[in-house]
Scaffold this motif. Structure first.
Motif, PDB file in Angstrom:
ATOM      1  N   ASN A  35      43.502  49.729  41.291  1.00  0.00           N
ATOM      2  CA  ASN A  35      43.435  48.419  40.626  1.00  0.00           C
ATOM      3  C   ASN A  35      43.479  47.276  41.641  1.00  0.00           C
ATOM      4  O   ASN A  35      42.733  46.300  41.528  1.00  0.00           O
ATOM      5  CB  ASN A  35      44.575  48.264  39.622  1.00  0.00           C
ATOM      6  CG  ASN A  35      44.517  49.311  38.520  1.00  0.00           C
ATOM      7  OD1 ASN A  35      43.431  49.714  38.102  1.00  0.00           O
ATOM      8  ND2 ASN A  35      45.666  49.779  38.062  1.00  0.00           N
ATOM      9  N   ALA A  92      53.952  46.609  41.336  1.00  0.00           N
ATOM     10  CA  ALA A  92      54.510  47.027  40.042  1.00  0.00           C
ATOM     11  C   ALA A  92      53.509  46.817  38.913  1.00  0.00           C
ATOM     12  O   ALA A  92      53.189  47.742  38.164  1.00  0.00           O
ATOM     13  CB  ALA A  92      55.810  46.269  39.757  1.00  0.00           C
ATOM     14  N   SER A  93      52.977  45.598  38.804  1.00  0.00           N
ATOM     15  CA  SER A  93      52.222  45.253  37.596  1.00  0.00           C
ATOM     16  C   SER A  93      50.799  45.807  37.605  1.00  0.00           C
ATOM     17  O   SER A  93      50.173  45.921  36.559  1.00  0.00           O
ATOM     18  CB  SER A  93      52.199  43.739  37.411  1.00  0.00           C
ATOM     19  OG  SER A  93      51.479  43.130  38.457  1.00  0.00           O
ATOM     20  N   ARG A  94      50.266  46.144  38.784  1.00  0.00           N
ATOM     21  CA  ARG A  94      48.899  46.674  38.829  1.00  0.00           C
ATOM     22  C   ARG A  94      48.875  48.163  39.165  1.00  0.00           C
ATOM     23  O   ARG A  94      47.900  48.844  38.855  1.00  0.00           O
ATOM     24  CB  ARG A  94      48.071  45.916  39.885  1.00  0.00           C
ATOM     25  CG  ARG A  94      47.996  44.417  39.649  1.00  0.00           C
ATOM     26  CD  ARG A  94      47.055  44.029  38.520  1.00  0.00           C
ATOM     27  NE  ARG A  94      45.672  44.258  38.908  1.00  0.00           N
ATOM     28  CZ  ARG A  94      44.675  44.451  38.040  1.00  0.00           C
ATOM     29  NH1 ARG A  94      44.920  44.472  36.746  1.00  0.00           N
ATOM     30  NH2 ARG A  94      43.449  44.640  38.455  1.00  0.00           N
ATOM     31  N   GLY A 126      51.970  50.293  39.015  1.00  0.00           N
ATOM     32  CA  GLY A 126      53.078  51.087  38.458  1.00  0.00           C
ATOM     33  C   GLY A 126      54.073  51.580  39.492  1.00  0.00           C
ATOM     34  O   GLY A 126      54.770  52.564  39.279  1.00  0.00           O
ATOM     35  N   ALA A 135      55.154  51.390  33.408  1.00  0.00           N
ATOM     36  CA  ALA A 135      54.568  51.725  34.715  1.00  0.00           C
ATOM     37  C   ALA A 135      53.208  52.391  34.555  1.00  0.00           C
ATOM     38  O   ALA A 135      52.240  52.042  35.244  1.00  0.00           O
ATOM     39  CB  ALA A 135      55.510  52.653  35.493  1.00  0.00           C
ATOM     40  N   ALA A 184      50.560  49.955  33.471  1.00  0.00           N
ATOM     41  CA  ALA A 184      50.070  49.186  34.619  1.00  0.00           C
ATOM     42  C   ALA A 184      49.032  49.999  35.395  1.00  0.00           C
ATOM     43  O   ALA A 184      47.968  49.490  35.751  1.00  0.00           O
ATOM     44  CB  ALA A 184      51.232  48.810  35.536  1.00  0.00           C
ATOM     45  N   LYS A 185      49.326  51.256  35.621  1.00  0.00           N
ATOM     46  CA  LYS A 185      48.441  52.105  36.424  1.00  0.00           C
ATOM     47  C   LYS A 185      47.059  52.261  35.781  1.00  0.00           C
ATOM     48  O   LYS A 185      46.045  52.242  36.474  1.00  0.00           O
ATOM     49  CB  LYS A 185      49.096  53.478  36.608  1.00  0.00           C
ATOM     50  CG  LYS A 185      48.259  54.505  37.346  1.00  0.00           C
ATOM     51  CD  LYS A 185      48.104  54.179  38.821  1.00  0.00           C
ATOM     52  CE  LYS A 185      47.278  55.221  39.559  1.00  0.00           C
ATOM     53  NZ  LYS A 185      46.987  54.795  40.937  1.00  0.00           N
ATOM     54  N   TYR A 204      56.747  45.661  35.499  1.00  0.00           N
ATOM     55  CA  TYR A 204      55.436  46.319  35.450  1.00  0.00           C
ATOM     56  C   TYR A 204      54.424  45.522  34.629  1.00  0.00           C
ATOM     57  O   TYR A 204      53.305  45.997  34.416  1.00  0.00           O
ATOM     58  CB  TYR A 204      55.570  47.719  34.848  1.00  0.00           C
ATOM     59  CG  TYR A 204      56.405  48.680  35.668  1.00  0.00           C
ATOM     60  CD1 TYR A 204      55.952  49.171  36.893  1.00  0.00           C
ATOM     61  CD2 TYR A 204      57.650  49.123  35.215  1.00  0.00           C
ATOM     62  CE1 TYR A 204      56.712  50.048  37.644  1.00  0.00           C
ATOM     63  CE2 TYR A 204      58.414  50.015  35.959  1.00  0.00           C
ATOM     64  CZ  TYR A 204      57.948  50.470  37.172  1.00  0.00           C
ATOM     65  OH  TYR A 204      58.695  51.348  37.915  1.00  0.00           O
ATOM     66  N   GLY A 205      54.840  44.348  34.145  1.00  0.00           N
ATOM     67  CA  GLY A 205      53.893  43.509  33.418  1.00  0.00           C
ATOM     68  C   GLY A 205      53.880  43.720  31.919  1.00  0.00           C
ATOM     69  O   GLY A 205      53.058  43.128  31.225  1.00  0.00           O
ATOM     70  N   ALA A 206      54.799  44.543  31.402  1.00  0.00           N
ATOM     71  CA  ALA A 206      54.852  44.759  29.958  1.00  0.00           C
ATOM     72  C   ALA A 206      55.449  43.541  29.258  1.00  0.00           C
ATOM     73  O   ALA A 206      56.175  42.762  29.869  1.00  0.00           O
ATOM     74  CB  ALA A 206      55.706  45.995  29.653  1.00  0.00           C
TER      75      ALA A 206
END
Lengths: 401, 401
Positions: free
Chosen positions: A78, A333-335, A337, B135, B138-139, B163-165
Motif C-alpha cells: 500500500n 499502522a494505518s496502511r 497493519g 490491522a 489496513a493491510k 490502524y485507521g479504524a
C-alpha cells in the motif's frame, strides 16, 4: 578459548566477562571467529541453527530461545503504491518473544553466559533491552539486574520487572552509568550485557541470514542495489547486520554486500552528524529530543565502529525529523497493519525522504528493519486527535454513524 | 457456494454476509465443509497452507497474512520442576502480528471477505479483536468499524485506532450490542466479524494443526492423555481448536482427539458453571468481576455450542479464582519469560489446581494456549508492590545494591 578483537588496533585478547573494551584504544571489541571451515546446515529448523557455525557458541540451544527469530518479511504494497516506491519490505522484529530485535542478541549472550558458567547478568536500558534480558534470565534461571534511566516511563519498567529482575532507576549521566556498570559487574560477579556486548552483536547477524533466505539469492545479484535501513542507537544492531552479510559474502552466497543505511532521529543524531562531516569521531549530541526514545542515545558506544564499517562497506547514515517520523509511524499502522514504535518508523521516513529528493536508485530493493513494538511506546500515540474515536449509546448508535 | 450449518438442528443454508445465526434455533452456524477429498500439502511453507484444503477459502494468500501463525511451542521446564508437573508446553500466541490469537481468525475472515467482494468490515471487542481486525483491514485496504465497551481502557482503544479504524465507545449492554451490530451491518453493508464468526472459527483450527506438527504424532498416540487448556470467552477459539483436531482425526493423522479443557475465571464463568451443572443452557453470569478482562464475557454467544462439542469429544470446562490467576500470571513471566495477559494465565492456573487436587492424569502431556500479550494488559501489573524496583543515583548505586 573465546577471543575478542579490536578492529581499530588489530589487537586480540582472551574474552573477560566484565570488560568488552580494547585495552589500547578503548573501543568495543568484537568476537574473533575461529578460522576453521564453516558451512550452512540447510536441514536445520531455524536460521540460527542453519548458520550455527557463525555464532560464538559451542552449541545453539533452541529450547532456551523462547522462539526467537523467524520474523516475517512483509512487502508494504500500500505504501509502495501511494508513494511510487520500488519494492520495499518490512522485516518485522516486533514478532520476537519480547516484541523487539533485542531478543536475538540476548539469546546468544545468555547462552554464552551459560557456557562460561556465569549465573548473574545485568543490562542498562531505556526499555526493550531491559525486558528482553529479564525474560531470558527468567527462562534460564539467572538473576538479573537492570539499570534504567530515571525518566523511563513506569510501564516500561514494569514490563521488565514482571520477569523477576531487580530494577534500579538511576539518576545521572547515562554514558557514565554505561562505564560504571562494568565496574559494578566486576566487583559483584555480574556479566553486563549492554548494547555493544560482543555476543549480543553476533546474535543480530541472524537477521541478515534470514533476510537472505527470505529474499532469495537473486535479490543480492541484481544490478540495482539492495538497501537495508536500520534505526541506530548504540549501533550494535547495525554492526551485527553488517557482520552477518559479510559472513554470507565470505561463504560465496552473495556477490557483494547490500547497502546498509543507519537511520537516526535528527533530534539525536550523533553518528549521522559525524558521517556527514566525514569525521571518524562521534561527539556527544547536545540536548537530545525526539519521539523516537528507543534510539535517543547521545553517546553511542559503537558509533565510531559503525562509521568505520559503513565506510568500508559502502553504507551510509541518515537522519529524519520529528514530522517525518510521526508520518511514517502512522503510515506503517494505518496502511500496512504494522504497529511499531516511532524509532522503528525512521527507516520508512528515510526512504520517503530519499524518494522526495530523487536519491532512491532506480529499481532498488529495500528492506526496513522494524525493531520494536508500538505497544511499548503508547506515549507516542496518546494524543488521539488524528484518531477516529467517538462515544455513543445503544440508542444513539445509528446517529453517531 | 459457501454453506453454513447448524449443529443443533442439522439445518444448512447458504452463507449471508450479515447473519451467521441459525434461522430455526438462533445458534451460531458453522462453515459446512465440502465433502471432496482433502489432503495435506506437506511441502508448503506455513501450516495454514499445508492444511489449506481445510480452510473455507478458494486460496489462502500468505502475502495478506502479516506473518500470522508459526508461533512457538515452549516447554515450561522451570514451572514443571517447581510443581512436579508432567510435560507441559505453552503455545505462545502472543507472537502473532497483533500479539494475540485473534489474528488467526481475522486473516481467514478477511480473506473470505475479499472472496465475497466485501470491502467494509467491523467487529465488537474489548481489546484484542479490535486491534487484530483493524490491522488486517489496513493491510487489505478495507474500512473498519469497531464497537468497544464504554469502560475499555484508552490504551486498548488507541492500539486499535492507530490502524485507521473508526472506533465507537458504546454505552449499554454488550450482548445487545452484539445483536445490534448485525442489524447495523445489514443496513450499512458492513460485514461484522465478531467472536463466533464462522470463518474466524475456521482460522483457529490452524493452531491445532501446528500443535500436531510441533508435538509430533507420538504424543497423540500415547496411552496417557494429551490435554489442551484454553481460556474461554465467547468460545469461538475453543470451538475452532476442537474442529481442527477433528480434521486431523478425519485424515487419520491422530487416533483420537486430545482432551480439550476450556478455562474461565471463577468471577465470570457462565460456561463452566453450566458444564458443572450438567446443563445444556448457558445463563447470563451475574456481576462479572475478574482481572482476566479478555475472557470476562457474561453472555458468551458460542457457549452452548462449546458445551455440546466438549461433551461429544470428552472435553471439559474449569474455572479458576483471582489468586490462582495472579499467581499463574506471575509464574509465566518470572519463571518462563512469557509475559502474557491474565486471561492467558488461566490455563496454567487450571493445571496447578488439578495437580493440587491430584486430578492430573499420570504421564499426561499438557498444552497451554497463551492467547494474548501482557503488554496489552499493563493494568494487571500496575501495582508494583511485589516487583523489585528501586531508585538510586550514580554515587549511591553501590549502597543501593
Amino acid at each position: 578459548m573465546t577471543t575478542l578483537e579490536c578492529l581499530f588496533c588489530d589487537r586480540r585478547r582472551p574474552f573477560e566477562i566484565y570488560n568488552p573494551f580494547c585495552p589500547a584504544c578503548g573501543a568495543p571489541m568484537l568476537f574473533a571467529p575461529s578460522r576453521g571451515k564453516k558451512s550452512v546446515r540447510s536441514s536445520a529448523t531455524t536460521a540460527a541453527e542453519r548458520f550455527a557455525d557463525f555464532l560464538p557458541l559451542k552449541k545453539y540451544d533452541r529450547t532456551l530461545s523462547l522462539g526467537v527469530g523467524g520474523t516475517p518479511l512483509l512487502r508494504i504494497g500500500n505504501v509502495i503504491d501511494q508513494f511510487g516506491l520500488p519494492e520495499v519490505y518490512a522485516k518485522n522484529e516486533t514478532a520476537n518473544p519480547t516484541a523487539s530485535f533485542k531478543d536475538r542478541g540476548t539469546v546468544v549472550a545468555v547462552q554464552k553466559a551459560i557456557e562460561l558458567g556465569i549465573k548473574k547478568i545485568g543490562t542498562i536500558s531505556t526499555g526493550n533491552m531491559a525486558g528482553s534480558t529479564a525474560a531470558y534470565a527468567a527462562k534460564v534461571g539467572f538473576s538479573c539486574l537492570v539499570f534504567v534511566k530515571e525518566d523511563t516511563p513506569q510501564d516500561k519498567i514494569v514490563a521488565a520487572a514482571i520477569y523477576g529482575a531487580s530494577i534500579i532507576r538511576v539518576k545521572g549521566d547515562y554514558g557514565g552509568l554505561f562505564r560504571k556498570s562494568f565496574e559494578i559487574g566486576r566487583r559483584r560477579g555480574i556479566a553486563f550485557m549492554n548494547s555493544v556486548d560482543p555476543f549480543r552483536i553476533e546474535g543480530y547477524k541472524v537477521t541478515s541470514y534470514e533476510i537472505f533466505e527470505q529474499l532469495g539469492p537473486a535479490a543480492f545479484r541484481a544490478k540495482a542495489p539492495l538497501m537495508v535501513f536500520v534505526p541506530v542507537s548504540a549501533a550494535g544492531h547495525l554492526i551485527g547486520l553488517i557482520r552477518g552479510f559479510r559472513d554470507l559474502h565470505d561463504l560465496g552466497l552473495i556477490p557483494r554486500l547490500p547497502v546498509l543505511v543507519g537511520v537516526q532521529a535528527s533530534g539525536c543524531a550523533p553518528i549521522s552528524r559525524a558521517f556527514r562531516r566525514g569525521s571518524d569521531r562521534v561527539e556527544r549530541f547536545p540536548n537530545p529530543h525526539t519521539i523516537a526514545h528507543a534510539i535517543s542515545n547521545p553517546t553511542p558506544p559503537g558509533g565510531e565502529l559503525a562509521l568505520r564499517l559503513l565506510r568500508e562497506s559502502g553504507g551510509s547514515m541518515m537522519d529524519v525529523g520529528e514530522t517525518e517520523i510521526r508520518r511514517a509511524h502512522a503510515l506503517m499502522a494505518s496502511r500496512e497493519g504494522i504497529f511499531c514504535d516511532p524509532a522503528s518508523a525512521t527507516p520508512l521516513a528515510a526512504v520517503l525522504k530519499l524518494k522526495r529528493r530523487r536519491h532512491l536508485p532506480q529499481g532498488a530493493r529495500v528492506v526496513l528493519i522494524v525493531t520494536g513494538s508500538g505497544l511499548k511506546a503508547m506515549e507516542a500515540v496518546v494524543d488521539p486527535a488524528p484518531l477516529d474515536i467517538r462515544p455513543a449509546d445503544l440508542e444513539t448508535l445509528e446517529e453517531v454513524l
